[in-house]
Scaffold this motif. Sequence first.
Motif, PDB file in Angstrom:
ATOM      1  N   ALA A  37      36.062  19.219   5.141  1.00 49.49           N
ATOM      2  CA  ALA A  37      36.696  20.114   4.388  1.00 49.49           C
ATOM      3  C   ALA A  37      38.254  20.032   4.381  1.00 49.49           C
ATOM      4  O   ALA A  37      38.826  19.482   5.516  1.00 49.49           O
ATOM      5  CB  ALA A  37      36.525  21.603   4.944  1.00 49.49           C
ATOM      6  N   SER A  81      35.412  26.492   1.919  1.00 51.25           N
ATOM      7  CA  SER A  81      35.423  25.201   1.824  1.00 51.25           C
ATOM      8  C   SER A  81      34.772  24.637   3.549  1.00 51.25           C
ATOM      9  O   SER A  81      34.216  23.925   3.627  1.00 51.25           O
ATOM     10  CB  SER A  81      36.960  24.726   1.567  1.00 51.25           C
ATOM     11  N   ARG A 105      31.062  25.391   3.659  1.00 50.66           N
ATOM     12  CA  ARG A 105      30.362  24.464   2.861  1.00 50.66           C
ATOM     13  C   ARG A 105      30.437  22.967   3.251  1.00 50.66           C
ATOM     14  O   ARG A 105      29.459  22.225   3.461  1.00 50.66           O
ATOM     15  CB  ARG A 105      30.834  24.462   1.677  1.00 50.66           C
ATOM     16  N   ASP A 106      31.680  22.442   3.681  1.00 53.16           N
ATOM     17  CA  ASP A 106      31.793  21.015   4.119  1.00 53.16           C
ATOM     18  C   ASP A 106      31.917  20.771   5.414  1.00 53.16           C
ATOM     19  O   ASP A 106      31.916  19.709   5.765  1.00 53.16           O
ATOM     20  CB  ASP A 106      33.123  20.685   3.276  1.00 53.16           C
ATOM     21  N   THR A 140      39.818  20.606  -1.315  1.00 56.28           N
ATOM     22  CA  THR A 140      38.584  21.107  -1.606  1.00 56.28           C
ATOM     23  C   THR A 140      38.567  22.815  -1.947  1.00 56.28           C
ATOM     24  O   THR A 140      37.953  23.269  -2.616  1.00 56.28           O
ATOM     25  CB  THR A 140      37.354  20.848  -0.498  1.00 56.28           C
ATOM     26  N   ALA A 141      39.558  23.241  -0.812  1.00 58.70           N
ATOM     27  CA  ALA A 141      39.736  24.631  -1.227  1.00 58.70           C
ATOM     28  C   ALA A 141      40.624  24.857  -2.582  1.00 58.70           C
ATOM     29  O   ALA A 141      40.020  25.887  -3.377  1.00 58.70           O
ATOM     30  CB  ALA A 141      40.674  25.181   0.052  1.00 58.70           C
ATOM     31  N   ILE A 164      37.939  24.647  -5.129  1.00 57.51           N
ATOM     32  CA  ILE A 164      36.984  25.847  -5.521  1.00 57.51           C
ATOM     33  C   ILE A 164      37.914  27.055  -6.293  1.00 57.51           C
ATOM     34  O   ILE A 164      37.328  27.614  -7.191  1.00 57.51           O
ATOM     35  CB  ILE A 164      36.861  26.470  -4.007  1.00 57.51           C
TER      36      ILE A 164
END
Length: 186
Positions: free
Chosen positions: A135, A126, A129-130, A139-140, A143
């Motif tokens: 993040a 996360s 990516r973000d 968001t984790a 995933i």
Amino acid sequence: MMDAHIKNLRNPHITLIENCEYKQQRLVSFRAGLSHVKTSFLQCDVDYIFTKRVATIVKNNLTGFSIFCVRGEEITDSDVMKVKVDAEGKVAEMSKQLVDYEYVYTGMFFCDDTFLPLMRQAVAESLERDGPERATVETAFNIIARTHHCIDVMDIGGHDWTEIDTPEDLARAEQFVRTYHKDLLV
């Protein structure tokens, strides 16, 4: 000041972890703490207040990988983390922007030690990516929900909890404390 207080407690199970990147999203702080975790843990956001009734429900449901929520129709505030579940009741997606959802996340989750590697991997992914500015823990969770389909939702029910993010929230929290003062966790 906090460091001195922790030392005065003389509890070997409490470790103060300083996050020098505290201006980033809270996932950066969470990552700093997670690097010290070696067993199952319950994470509670510090801007929430819960009653003892909620604590009892949580205590009795510390299993697997679980987030603690309330039914969405019980909440009127639109600035909340919404949770969509799949047919099996597992988290499918979490976002403040969801229109179709069943639950509202209360800022508390349990992670059994068997899920620690997965949590660490999702946090790292996360953040990569973000970026640390965008993040979030959620968001984790997204995933993990997409790749492993393993996050349970535990319904704590009721309105005997509150979150404090704004001056308006603080006013509601002060009323909440007056109402539930004999049943609060301190």
